[in-house]
Write a protein that holds these residues in place. Structure first.
Motif, PDB file in Angstrom:
ATOM      1  N   GLU A  12      -7.029   6.163  -1.046  1.00  0.00           N
ATOM      2  CA  GLU A  12      -5.415   6.103  -0.385  1.00  0.00           C
ATOM      3  C   GLU A  12      -4.891   6.413  -1.477  1.00  0.00           C
ATOM      4  O   GLU A  12      -3.418   7.356  -1.405  1.00  0.00           O
ATOM      5  CB  GLU A  12      -4.795   4.250   0.224  1.00  0.00           C
ATOM      6  CG  GLU A  12      -5.368   4.547   1.490  1.00  0.00           C
ATOM      7  CD  GLU A  12      -6.728   2.993   1.519  1.00  0.00           C
ATOM      8  OE1 GLU A  12      -7.460   3.034   2.236  1.00  0.00           O
ATOM      9  OE2 GLU A  12      -6.679   3.293   0.088  1.00  0.00           O
ATOM     10  N   GLY A  28      -4.927  10.234  -2.386  1.00  0.00           N
ATOM     11  CA  GLY A  28      -4.777  10.886  -1.366  1.00  0.00           C
ATOM     12  C   GLY A  28      -3.465  11.832  -2.105  1.00  0.00           C
ATOM     13  O   GLY A  28      -3.346  12.911  -1.333  1.00  0.00           O
ATOM     14  N   THR A  58      -4.506   6.363   7.018  1.00  0.00           N
ATOM     15  CA  THR A  58      -5.442   7.183   6.599  1.00  0.00           C
ATOM     16  C   THR A  58      -7.016   6.930   7.166  1.00  0.00           C
ATOM     17  O   THR A  58      -7.871   7.406   6.750  1.00  0.00           O
ATOM     18  CB  THR A  58      -5.988   6.857   5.141  1.00  0.00           C
ATOM     19  OG1 THR A  58      -5.734   5.916   4.045  1.00  0.00           O
ATOM     20  CG2 THR A  58      -4.180   8.103   4.762  1.00  0.00           C
TER      21      THR A  58
END
Length: 184
Positions: free
Chosen positions: A29, A32, A183
């Motif tokens: 995460e 990203g 996500t």
């Protein structure tokens, strides 16, 4: 005011530590939006140091530990308390021998309050190499400030324990959990 400044510094450092410790669990995460998180990490440390610069400032008109300690009525103190007050003043005075306060002021005078030309020419990394910060050092400065505030608040009948972290000190976990859900 100094207790609030100390709490803000402590909370920013707490956010940094919590997010930093969560890196491995939330690596997918965080990667990203790598730039966002890198800036977020940096901002929390920068804000903790900025708050500490205010707390350990020496401006006579400022709200800082030195001004507070110099305004204490010495007549109300016993011998041991006077010795402690003198020791605390020595720690925060302009010509301190305390290495952490000296390092904080060095950073304040070269990057935090203004960017010195030699830092701009050589790069900020050289300053990090010359005088790096460990999180424990930042925490020590925060804790010392709280200790001084606690020590002298009781002289004037004030509360002797301050809120050291923001109410939402663990809100960063909600952000990470939401990011994970978004996500998947």
């Amino acid at each position: 005011v100094l207790a609030i400044e100390s709490s803000i510094a402590n909370t920013h450092l707490h956010f940094f530590r919590g997010l930093w410790d969560a890196r491995s669990e939330y690596s997918r995460e965080l990667n990203g939006a790598k730039d966002f998180w890198d800036y977020t990490f940096s901002a929390h440390v920068d804000m903790a140091l900025l708050q500490l610069c205010r707390i350990y400032d020496t401006n006579k008109c400022g709200i800082n530990l030195l001004t507070l300690l110099r305004k204490i009525d010495r007549g109300q103190l016993q011998k041991a308390a006077l010795q402690q007050l003198d020791k605390d003043i020595q720690t925060v005075q302009e010509q301190t021998s305390d290495p952490l306060v000296t390092k904080l002021r060095y950073w304040r005078n070269n990057i935090i309050a203004h960017y010195n030309y030699w830092v701009a020419l050589t790069g900020r990394n050289d300053l990090w190499k010359e005088k790096p910060w460990a999180l424990e050092e930042i925490q020590m400065l925060i804790d010392r400030g709280f200790d001084m505030l606690d020590r002298y608040a009781c002289i004037h009948g004030q509360q002797t324990s301050y809120k050291k972290l923001a109410e939402g000190k663990d809100d960063y976990q909600n952000v990470l959990h939401a990011l994970r859900r978004a996500t998947r």
